[in-house]
Write a protein that holds these residues in place. Structure first.
Motif: not given
Lengths: 654, 109
Positions: A276, A279, A283-285, A368-369, A372
């Motif tokens: 978290n 990110r 923003p892009d993990p 995560c993705t 997003d």
């Protein structure tokens, strides 16, 4: 008995404690009392069950402690009665000390009598068993190392040592291992396996600091044996809250998950938390955090610069000046450990190595993705299941940092807002993200004096992105009117896209097909041609009037889609429509003409869509090149500045 | 001694307009009669200077060796630089860097 118990502050005649005993007991008591929130030591206020006013030991923790002494239950019961707890209803210092003394007596084989406390007794022994239901105490095979290096704690009051399970039974070793400050007269030293962990949440900061440095000095880093994953189970909630407020040093918040012999192992909750945080910075993990960003962030942890520098050195494995997700997690973990008193390791522990973390990551990464992609792909709720999955993962994440609920709720809100906002900004965000990511990766590349192997990882990232781009498209497709077109390729394209949505940036998912489609699709549904032309995604298409809402988002997905199968889609679209037309011709008049109209409309729609996509394509490409250009310029500026700096500095490099 | 060599380095830098990445100087003559060290200099593109002082009692190191040593130094230095917490000009405390340097020195001796 009562009188004896009423010996007051433990130093009265009935209760003779040697120095060592006093020390141990007071510490134990502090621990138990810490649980009650009013420990004698300056305990942190986070204790859950505070007994207001009184300095008492919470019954629960005391009971645990007693149980840990491995005495039979009835003996413990006797002891409890004897020490007078039942009299007062709680464990005051007096009662506690008496109880401890009685436990020692019992362990030495003496009958449990009040008279025994007058004797010189060895210290009570508390063993933590692995199978102990209390996770808190579940800390078995601690460091093997400590065994040999116990002497460290000679000076410290703390008596916690981590012993192996085997050691518990080996009294012979105890003498060598009992660095207790207490006079070595007591052979059965304190073998309290990190009972501290049990109280980890409630432990006072001082206690924490003491054991940690000394014990940790021992080969903490050594990959401790498997030992139970119980430690890992300890929800690092507190830790999460601790880290969350970097500006506030809340050391008492022991991230219990760190302590268990494997202080360098990252638990799931911790990982989620790190992700978290990652990110929030980036923003892009799958991309990197640049050095300056990371520096600012880690500086908030209030560790000294040399230490941070050291941590960076350890965690930035490829020395590129940027942190990938695993590197970031490793660094974060090291910082957290350091804040909790752990000395930094000599080398990066195996459980913190990027490869290890990367291997362990796939799932969280995917989540995560997913996050997003879903937040971006908000528009089309074509994959309700995906959304639900996402929500689940949101909830999961939200569950962990329990204390830091505000944060998670912030996250949630962010996500929600992002979702809503993204509808219209999807494509803008997308191309930027996409171009930025390769840009940032290239940036880190060029930053170095010499090229590094980073190119390898950046290409992989780019590949992933591309991979992500291609498949997803289908869903939006459904378009072509036909409600449920079952055109083969389209279906296939669609399906891989669904799993593919997991990968990083996804073009606004299934932006829906051009506007006219919905209406047409509705009409088509009426004509009974659907079956042939129907496509899975189209269901969403039909039901989602959002298509109209996000006409803009369509082009971006379309272009990507186009890349994937430019002609195919076109031809396929044509074909189904033509096939539709075919069979339609055989149908009765009305449906026939309707279908024909449909197909022609479809064709037009398709063509307009194609045009739009191409335009969007061009725009994105231009944007990309512009950004690259800017990047280069910035680079050059930086080099120039560095040169100037060098010139201005007095020449004292070596 | 190091300062004098630095002066020479500056001299040379300003003299040459290009090719900053040179490795030069055998200062045998410049030093005190008692000392017979060789001083090698190396400058990077960002004007960071490395000065290496070698005892001449060693069998004279070949130029190639010196160059390779400087390359390693340079590479370790950039690694150190990558650390955002490192301020250029501070004493380098990177252990990796130190170990590399030590190994290099051991290798030479």
């Amino acid at each position: 008995m009562e009188a004896a118990a009423g010996g007051g502050c433990g130093s009265g005649p009935p209760l003779l404690l040697s120095e060592g005993e006093q020390q141990c007991y007071s510490e134990l008591f502090a621990r138990c009392a810490g649980a009650a929130g009013g420990g004698p030591v300056s305990g942190p206020p986070e204790a859950g069950r505070a007994v207001p006013g009184a300095v008492t030991a919470a019954a629960g923790t005391v009971a645990d402690l007693f149980r840990a002494s491995q005495l039979p239950a009835e003996t413990l019961h006797q002891i409890t009665e004897l020490c007078g707890a039942k009299r007062v209803g709680y464990f005051g210092p007096t009662q506690f000390y008496i109880a401890l003394k009685l436990i020692a007596a019992a362990q030495s084989g003496l009958p449990v009598r009040i008279e025994n406390i007058k004797c010189e007794l060895p210290l009570p022994r508390f063993m933590m068993s692995k199978t102990d239901a209390e996770i808190r105490f579940g800390n078995p095979a601690e460091l093997h190392g400590p065994k040999a290096q116990i002497p460290y704690s000679v000076t410290e009051k703390n008596t916690f040592k981590r012993m192996d399970d085997e050691d518990k039974q080996q009294e012979t070793q105890s003498p060598t291992m009992s660095p207790l400050a207490s006079p070595p007269s007591s052979p059965p030293h304190y073998q309290r396996v990190p009972l501290s962990h049990g109280y980890s949440k409630l432990r006072s900061s001082t206690e924490q600091m003491h054991p940690a440095p000394y014990e940790a000095r021992q080969p903490l880093v050594q990959p401790e044996g498997p030992s139970s994953g119980a430690p890992g189970a300890k929800p690092p909630r507190h830790q999460a809250s601790l880290i969350r407020s970097f500006s506030v040093e809340r050391e008492p918040h022991d991230n219990s998950s760190n302590y268990p012999e494997e202080p360098w192992r990252i638990t799931e909750e911790q990982r989620e938390y790190y992700i978290n945080q990652f990110r929030s910075l980036q923003p892009d993990p799958s991309s990197f955090i640049s050095g300056s960003v990371a520096k600012n962030f880690f500086t908030k942890s209030k560790l000294s610069i040399p230490e941070l520098s050291y941590i960076w050195e350890l965690s930035d494995a490829d020395c590129d000046g940027a942190l990938t997700l695993p590197e970031f997690c490793a660094a974060f973990h090291l910082i957290v450990a350091r804040k909790n008193g752990y000395p930094l390791p000599e080398g990066l522990p195996p459980t913190l190595q990027p490869e290890y973390l990367q291997a362990a990551f796939p799932k969280p990464k995917r989540e995560c993705t997913l996050f997003d992609s879903y937040s971006e792909s908000m528009p089309a709720n074509q994959q309700p299941r995906d959304l639900s999955r996402m929500e689940l993962s949101i909830k999961d994440m939200a569950d962990f940092p329990v204390p830091a609920q505000d944060v998670t709720s912030d996250d949630k809100q962010e996500q929600n807002k992002a979702r809503l906002a993204l509808k219209s900004t999807v494509d803008e965000a997308l191309p930027k993200d996409m171009s930025e990511d390769p840009a940032t990766s290239k940036d880190s590349n060029s930053l170095k004096a010499r090229p590094r192997s980073r190119s390898y990882s950046s290409t992989s990232i780019e590949e992933a992105m591309k991979r992500g781009e291609d498949p997803p498209t289908p869903p939006p497709r459904p378009q072509k009117t036909h409600s449920r077109a079952s055109s083969l390729d389209l279906n296939k394209v669609f399906q891989p896209s669904v799993p593919a949505t997991k990968s990083g940036l996804l073009p606004p998912p299934p932006a829906l097909p051009p506007r006219p489609c919905p209406s047409q699709s509705e009409q088509a549904s009426e004509a009974e041609i659907h079956p042939q032309l129907n496509r899975a995604p189209s269901q969403a298409a039909d039901s989602s009037p959002t298509k109209k809402d996000t006409p803009y988002s369509q082009p971006p997905s379309k272009p990507i889609r186009r890349k994937f199968r430019p002609e195919n889609s076109a031809t396929e679209n044509q074909e189904p429509s033509s096939t539709v037309g075919g069979p339609a011709s055989t149908a009765t008049g009305k449906p026939h003409t309707a279908v024909q109209k449909q197909s022609s409309k479809q064709k037009k729609a398709i063509q307009t869509a194609i045009r739009k996509n191409k335009e969007a394509n061009a725009v994105l490409a231009r944007l990309n090149s512009e950004l690259q250009q800017q990047l280069k310029e910035v680079h050059q500026e930086r080099i120039a500045l560095e040169n100037q700096l060098e010139q201005l500095r007095p020449v004292t490099v070596l | 001694m190091v300062h004098t060599s630095l002066d020479v380095v500056d001299e040379k830098i300003s003299a040459m307009g290009k090719a900053l990445v040179d490795q030069r100087e055998l200062y045998l003559g410049l030093l005190y009669p008692t000392e017979d060290h060789k001083v090698y200099g190396y400058v990077t593109n960002s004007k960071v200077k490395f000065v290496m002082v070698v005892d001449s009692s060693n069998t004279a190191l070949r130029d190639n060796e010196i160059r390779s040593m400087f390359r390693k130094l340079h590479s370790s230095y950039t690694d150190v630089m990558c650390n955002p917490f490192y301020n250029p000009g501070d004493r380098i405390q990177s252990r990796a860097f130190d170990s590399m340097v030590t190994s290099m020195m051991v290798q030479v001796c």
